[in-house]
Design a protein around this motif. Structure first.
Motif, PDB file in Angstrom:
ATOM      1  N   SER A  14       0.827  -1.207   0.000  1.00 31.15           N
ATOM      2  CA  SER A  14       0.000   0.000   0.000  1.00 31.15           C
ATOM      3  C   SER A  14       0.864   1.260   0.000  1.00 31.15           C
ATOM      4  CB  SER A  14      -0.934  -0.002   1.208  1.00 31.15           C
ATOM      5  OG  SER A  14      -0.204  -0.236   2.408  1.00 31.15           O
ATOM      6  N   PRO A  42     -10.343   9.745   5.740  1.00 33.25           N
ATOM      7  CA  PRO A  42     -11.594   9.141   6.232  1.00 33.25           C
ATOM      8  C   PRO A  42     -12.146   9.894   7.438  1.00 33.25           C
ATOM      9  CG  PRO A  42      -9.900   7.458   5.880  1.00 33.25           C
ATOM     10  CD  PRO A  42      -9.228   8.798   5.740  1.00 33.25           C
ATOM     11  N   THR A  71      -5.938  -1.538  18.583  1.00 30.33           N
ATOM     12  CA  THR A  71      -5.371  -2.826  18.201  1.00 30.33           C
ATOM     13  C   THR A  71      -6.010  -3.927  19.022  1.00 30.33           C
ATOM     14  OG1 THR A  71      -3.625  -2.747  19.866  1.00 30.33           O
ATOM     15  CG2 THR A  71      -3.101  -1.804  17.698  1.00 30.33           C
ATOM     16  N   GLU A  78      -5.211  -6.708  13.487  1.00 29.93           N
ATOM     17  CA  GLU A  78      -5.230  -5.491  12.673  1.00 29.93           C
ATOM     18  C   GLU A  78      -5.169  -4.248  13.559  1.00 29.93           C
ATOM     19  OE1 GLU A  78      -8.131  -3.089   9.562  1.00 29.93           O
ATOM     20  OE2 GLU A  78      -8.502  -5.205   9.922  1.00 29.93           O
ATOM     21  N   ARG A  80      -6.214  -0.377  13.725  1.00 33.46           N
ATOM     22  CA  ARG A  80      -7.133   0.586  13.133  1.00 33.46           C
ATOM     23  C   ARG A  80      -6.698   1.981  13.570  1.00 33.46           C
ATOM     24  NH1 ARG A  80      -9.092  -3.513  15.019  1.00 33.46           N
ATOM     25  NH2 ARG A  80      -9.859  -2.645  16.964  1.00 33.46           N
ATOM     26  N   TYR A  82      -7.106   6.205  13.319  1.00 36.07           N
ATOM     27  CA  TYR A  82      -8.043   7.293  13.065  1.00 36.07           C
ATOM     28  C   TYR A  82      -7.324   8.626  13.229  1.00 36.07           C
ATOM     29  CZ  TYR A  82     -11.139   3.393  14.098  1.00 36.07           C
ATOM     30  OH  TYR A  82     -11.741   2.161  14.114  1.00 36.07           O
ATOM     31  N   SER A  97      -3.886  11.521   5.685  1.00 40.12           N
ATOM     32  CA  SER A  97      -4.608  10.655   4.760  1.00 40.12           C
ATOM     33  C   SER A  97      -3.670   9.637   4.110  1.00 40.12           C
ATOM     34  CB  SER A  97      -5.298  11.503   3.695  1.00 40.12           C
ATOM     35  OG  SER A  97      -6.044  10.694   2.814  1.00 40.12           O
ATOM     36  N   ALA A 100      -3.174   7.065   6.737  1.00 39.65           N
ATOM     37  CA  ALA A 100      -4.396   6.271   6.896  1.00 39.65           C
ATOM     38  C   ALA A 100      -4.536   5.271   5.756  1.00 39.65           C
ATOM     39  CB  ALA A 100      -5.615   7.190   6.972  1.00 39.65           C
ATOM     40  N   THR A 101      -4.256   5.710   4.547  1.00 36.90           N
ATOM     41  CA  THR A 101      -4.363   4.843   3.367  1.00 36.90           C
ATOM     42  C   THR A 101      -3.282   3.767   3.378  1.00 36.90           C
ATOM     43  OG1 THR A 101      -5.298   6.662   2.086  1.00 36.90           O
ATOM     44  CG2 THR A 101      -4.369   4.813   0.837  1.00 36.90           C
ATOM     45  N   LYS A 104      -3.881   1.177   6.307  1.00 41.04           N
ATOM     46  CA  LYS A 104      -5.184   0.513   6.388  1.00 41.04           C
ATOM     47  C   LYS A 104      -5.044  -0.984   6.127  1.00 41.04           C
ATOM     48  CE  LYS A 104      -9.866   0.538   4.791  1.00 41.04           C
ATOM     49  NZ  LYS A 104     -10.935   1.288   4.256  1.00 41.04           N
ATOM     50  N   GLY A 105      -5.625  -1.759   7.032  1.00 40.51           N
ATOM     51  CA  GLY A 105      -5.644  -3.209   6.875  1.00 40.51           C
ATOM     52  C   GLY A 105      -4.391  -3.926   7.331  1.00 40.51           C
TER      53      GLY A 105
END
Length: 153
Positions: A14, A42, A71, A78, A80, A82, A97, A100-101, A104-105
């Motif tokens: 990513s 997001p 977590t 995973e 997460r 924010y 961003s 975050a991108t 992610k995952g």
């Protein structure tokens, strides 16, 4: 994880894709891509929206930005992540961003394995101030610390 030929440090696919996207553009177009990222941050989940309690301020940033990591109890769970950053701070919001991108995952361990120099790999050093890049590095450092604390609990 994909190798980055300039440093040899592994990047998650990513992040490798994001870095490649930035390097495929001329410098002025990289700034435009950063602005596009700023519009794609997001939204916070309802339980975090409008309330920074439980979120951590990233003091390295010139604009007010807050981060929270959730977590599971193991490094295989995973992570997460924010962010909250004001719309009137597009550079800071863009960096949030991107993180975050790119994160992610990913599992907690994969987040910890992300090289600390990701902000420098974007090829924006000529376009934004070193202070701004330190802000993004500060975001990543706080994320990693929160991951370590969350998985150690």
């Amino acid at each position: 994880m994909a190798e980055n030929s300039s440093t040899g440090s592994a990047l998650p696919p990513s992040f490798a894709e994001i870095v490649d996207d930035f390097h495929a553009l001329a410098l002025k177009d990289r700034l435009q891509l950063l602005l596009e990222f700023s519009r794609e941050l997001p939204a916070l989940p309802p339980e975090l929206a409008g309330d920074h309690t439980g979120m951590e301020a990233v003091t390295e940033c010139q604009s007010p930005v807050f981060v929270k990591v959730e977590t599971g109890s193991t490094l295989a769970d995973e992570a997460r992540i924010y962010f909250d950053a004001p719309a009137e701070a597009p550079t800071t919001r863009g960096f949030a961003s991107i993180l975050a991108t790119g994160l992610k995952g990913l599992t907690a361990q994969q987040v910890l394995d992300v090289p600390d120099d990701v902000p420098q790999r974007l090829g924006l050093a000529e376009a934004v101030s070193p202070l701004r890049l330190r802000g993004m590095a500060g975001m990543l450092a706080r994320i990693k610390r929160q991951v370590r604390e969350g998985t150690a609990a």
